[in-house]
Design a protein around this motif. Sequence first.
Motif, mmCIF file in Angstrom:
data_model
loop_
_atom_site.group_PDB
_atom_site.id
_atom_site.type_symbol
_atom_site.label_atom_id
_atom_site.label_comp_id
_atom_site.label_asym_id
_atom_site.label_seq_id
_atom_site.Cartn_x
_atom_site.Cartn_y
_atom_site.Cartn_z
ATOM 1 N N GLU A 203 -4.783 24.655 -6.484
ATOM 2 C CA GLU A 203 -5.660 23.877 -7.489
ATOM 3 C C GLU A 203 -5.130 22.572 -7.556
ATOM 4 O O GLU A 203 -6.184 21.425 -7.470
ATOM 5 N N LYS A 204 -3.946 22.080 -7.172
ATOM 6 C CA LYS A 204 -3.471 20.772 -7.006
ATOM 7 C C LYS A 204 -4.249 20.139 -5.823
ATOM 8 O O LYS A 204 -4.697 18.629 -5.765
ATOM 9 N N ILE A 207 -7.988 19.565 -6.660
ATOM 10 C CA ILE A 207 -8.004 18.310 -7.453
ATOM 11 C C ILE A 207 -7.983 16.957 -6.997
ATOM 12 O O ILE A 207 -8.511 15.986 -6.844
ATOM 13 N N LYS A 212 -11.704 15.750 -11.186
ATOM 14 C CA LYS A 212 -12.450 16.470 -12.228
ATOM 15 C C LYS A 212 -13.852 15.721 -12.797
ATOM 16 O O LYS A 212 -14.638 16.488 -12.950
ATOM 17 N N THR A 224 -13.455 18.430 -19.900
ATOM 18 C CA THR A 224 -12.392 19.082 -20.725
ATOM 19 C C THR A 224 -12.364 20.674 -20.365
ATOM 20 O O THR A 224 -11.391 21.134 -20.842
ATOM 21 N N ASP A 227 -10.168 22.445 -16.257
ATOM 22 C CA ASP A 227 -9.047 23.301 -16.095
ATOM 23 C C ASP A 227 -9.490 24.808 -16.169
ATOM 24 O O ASP A 227 -9.190 25.617 -15.389
ATOM 25 N N LEU A 230 -11.578 26.093 -13.086
ATOM 26 C CA LEU A 230 -10.623 26.456 -11.864
ATOM 27 C C LEU A 230 -9.852 27.626 -12.105
ATOM 28 O O LEU A 230 -9.641 28.521 -11.125
ATOM 29 N N THR A 231 -9.584 28.224 -13.333
ATOM 30 C CA THR A 231 -8.527 29.169 -13.528
ATOM 31 C C THR A 231 -9.611 30.236 -13.449
ATOM 32 O O THR A 231 -9.239 31.331 -12.882
#
Length: 270
Positions: A203-204, A207, A212, A224, A227, A230-231
């Motif tokens: 995930e890092k 990004i 984002k 907002t 996240d 991505l989850t």
Amino acid sequence: MQKRLKFLLPLIIVLASFTGFGQENTTRLHGQAKSFKNDVSNILIINLNSKKSTITDALGRFTIEVNLKDTLRFTAVQYKTKEISITDSILLENPLVVNLVDNVINLKEVTVTPYNLTGKIDLDLERLAIKPNVTSSSLGLPNADIEVMTQSERLLLEADRGKYVHYYGIALVINTHKLMNKISGRTKSFEEMVARDENMEFEKEIIAKFPKKTISDNFGIPETNIDGFLTYCMSQKDFSTLSQAANSMELWEYLKARSLEFKKTDVLNE
């Protein structure tokens, strides 16, 4: 001839005794460095007498040749330097357990000195005369190329170590430690922890490649909720395969396709 032998025999005995005294019994000492907080891999161990050295593996284990009365020095940035003198009891208790003390460094003040930099990398590097980093790999130390494991990976390795069954001659030995961890679900729990860690690292990377705001503007998802998006992607079955082989273009197309599905979920309507 007999007289000559009578004369030489004592001399041979004396020389043999001196040779015996001059020899030392070298022992391969096995050990493990331990700490409650910090990583125990890549700790440098030097035999100050023979000048031989090694480093610890991911679990803190090491092997080094020693003689009686040799001194071993353990050094790492995160620990205070420790020296151990090899005694008879240490050789008898082989393997050796070494408990290291954390090295707490308090920086009170940092002074930055101007180097008259130009902003041009090639020129500034020459002015700074930066020396190449000295690492365990550049020194050619044993275990230097072993990848450092995460805490989750070390826990999984310890819980799932070895085979379930070993044969020693005609005897059958069951690895109860591994078996109980499997039955209790402890091994599966550590496997899930390792998978979560890998997903977080990936995930890092995502990004870092696609900020984002870029994802938000192109896929019509509020910043907002990125996240959560991505989850959602990481929860898909094909995500692990993608994380291992995808290039930037494949990754972008994957995110684009999943964004259409994500926008149909109830997450954005909450």
